[in-house]
Design a protein around this motif. Structure first.
Motif, PDB file in Angstrom:
ATOM      1  N   ASP A 133       0.715  -1.026   0.127  1.00  0.00           N
ATOM      2  CA  ASP A 133       0.144   0.126   0.048  1.00  0.00           C
ATOM      3  C   ASP A 133       0.850   1.220   0.023  1.00  0.00           C
ATOM      4  O   ASP A 133       0.295   2.371  -0.198  1.00  0.00           O
ATOM      5  CB  ASP A 133      -0.967  -0.051   0.964  1.00  0.00           C
ATOM      6  CG  ASP A 133      -0.551  -0.328   2.543  1.00  0.00           C
ATOM      7  OD1 ASP A 133       0.992   0.093   2.691  1.00  0.00           O
ATOM      8  OD2 ASP A 133      -0.904  -0.951   3.414  1.00  0.00           O
ATOM      9  N   GLY A 134       1.992   1.156   0.214  1.00  0.00           N
ATOM     10  CA  GLY A 134       2.897   2.470   0.119  1.00  0.00           C
ATOM     11  C   GLY A 134       3.035   3.300   1.307  1.00  0.00           C
ATOM     12  O   GLY A 134       3.767   4.269   1.498  1.00  0.00           O
ATOM     13  N   VAL A 135       2.412   2.936   2.471  1.00  0.00           N
ATOM     14  CA  VAL A 135       2.333   3.663   3.740  1.00  0.00           C
ATOM     15  C   VAL A 135       3.765   3.789   4.001  1.00  0.00           C
ATOM     16  O   VAL A 135       4.082   4.784   4.849  1.00  0.00           O
ATOM     17  CB  VAL A 135       1.284   3.148   4.693  1.00  0.00           C
ATOM     18  CG1 VAL A 135       1.284   4.219   5.819  1.00  0.00           C
ATOM     19  CG2 VAL A 135      -0.098   3.346   4.168  1.00  0.00           C
ATOM     20  N   CYS A 192      -2.312   7.205   0.905  1.00  0.00           N
ATOM     21  CA  CYS A 192      -2.061   5.714   0.961  1.00  0.00           C
ATOM     22  C   CYS A 192      -2.757   4.911   2.475  1.00  0.00           C
ATOM     23  O   CYS A 192      -3.231   3.819   1.862  1.00  0.00           O
ATOM     24  CB  CYS A 192      -0.422   5.445   1.284  1.00  0.00           C
ATOM     25  SG  CYS A 192       0.602   6.099  -0.304  1.00  0.00           S
ATOM     26  N   ARG A 232      -6.236   4.486   1.116  1.00  0.00           N
ATOM     27  CA  ARG A 232      -6.191   3.641  -0.001  1.00  0.00           C
ATOM     28  C   ARG A 232      -6.417   2.108   0.724  1.00  0.00           C
ATOM     29  O   ARG A 232      -7.046   1.299   0.368  1.00  0.00           O
ATOM     30  CB  ARG A 232      -5.138   3.698  -0.796  1.00  0.00           C
ATOM     31  CG  ARG A 232      -5.218   2.836  -2.140  1.00  0.00           C
ATOM     32  CD  ARG A 232      -4.303   3.252  -3.127  1.00  0.00           C
ATOM     33  NE  ARG A 232      -2.978   2.671  -2.447  1.00  0.00           N
ATOM     34  CZ  ARG A 232      -1.689   2.942  -3.097  1.00  0.00           C
ATOM     35  NH1 ARG A 232      -1.968   3.282  -4.479  1.00  0.00           N
ATOM     36  NH2 ARG A 232      -0.584   2.492  -2.725  1.00  0.00           N
ATOM     37  N   ARG A 233      -5.230   2.143   1.674  1.00  0.00           N
ATOM     38  CA  ARG A 233      -5.230   0.592   2.489  1.00  0.00           C
ATOM     39  C   ARG A 233      -6.516   0.540   3.057  1.00  0.00           C
ATOM     40  O   ARG A 233      -6.853  -0.862   3.323  1.00  0.00           O
ATOM     41  CB  ARG A 233      -3.793   0.864   3.641  1.00  0.00           C
ATOM     42  CG  ARG A 233      -3.907  -0.456   4.299  1.00  0.00           C
ATOM     43  CD  ARG A 233      -2.678  -0.513   5.088  1.00  0.00           C
ATOM     44  NE  ARG A 233      -2.585   0.617   5.977  1.00  0.00           N
ATOM     45  CZ  ARG A 233      -1.676   0.954   6.991  1.00  0.00           C
ATOM     46  NH1 ARG A 233      -0.710   0.108   6.834  1.00  0.00           N
ATOM     47  NH2 ARG A 233      -1.826   1.802   7.654  1.00  0.00           N
TER      48      ARG A 233
END
Length: 83
Positions: A23-25, A75, A78-79
């Motif tokens: 997810d890029g967090v 992010c 989005r997650r």
């Protein structure tokens, strides 16, 4: 003679490993932390930067932190929206 019908099979194979960060967090947090450190260092050297006409670099760091915070929020949402 007729030509053989092409097979619908795919030629790509999915790797049997899980992605490191789906997810890029974590990446957004790390990048924001680096921008924050850079901004603090630029702020400490602001007088020297202004002396040579490069005081605008502080605002580059501030923009990096702000965009990083936006990326973290993006992010994280989005997650949370994923099933």
């Amino acid at each position: 003679m007729s030509e053989p019908t092409p097979s619908p099979r795919h030629h790509f194979v999915q790797a049997p490993i899980r992605p490191l960060d789906e997810d890029g967090v974590q990446v957004a947090r790390a990048g924001t932390a680096l921008w924050l450190v850079a901004t603090l260092l630029l702020w400490l050297r602001l007088d020297a930067l202004r002396a040579v006409g490069q005081g605008w670099w502080l605002w580059v760091g501030v923009c990096g932190v702000v965009l990083g915070l936006v990326g973290i929020v993006w992010c994280t949402r989005r997650r949370a929206a994923r099933p």
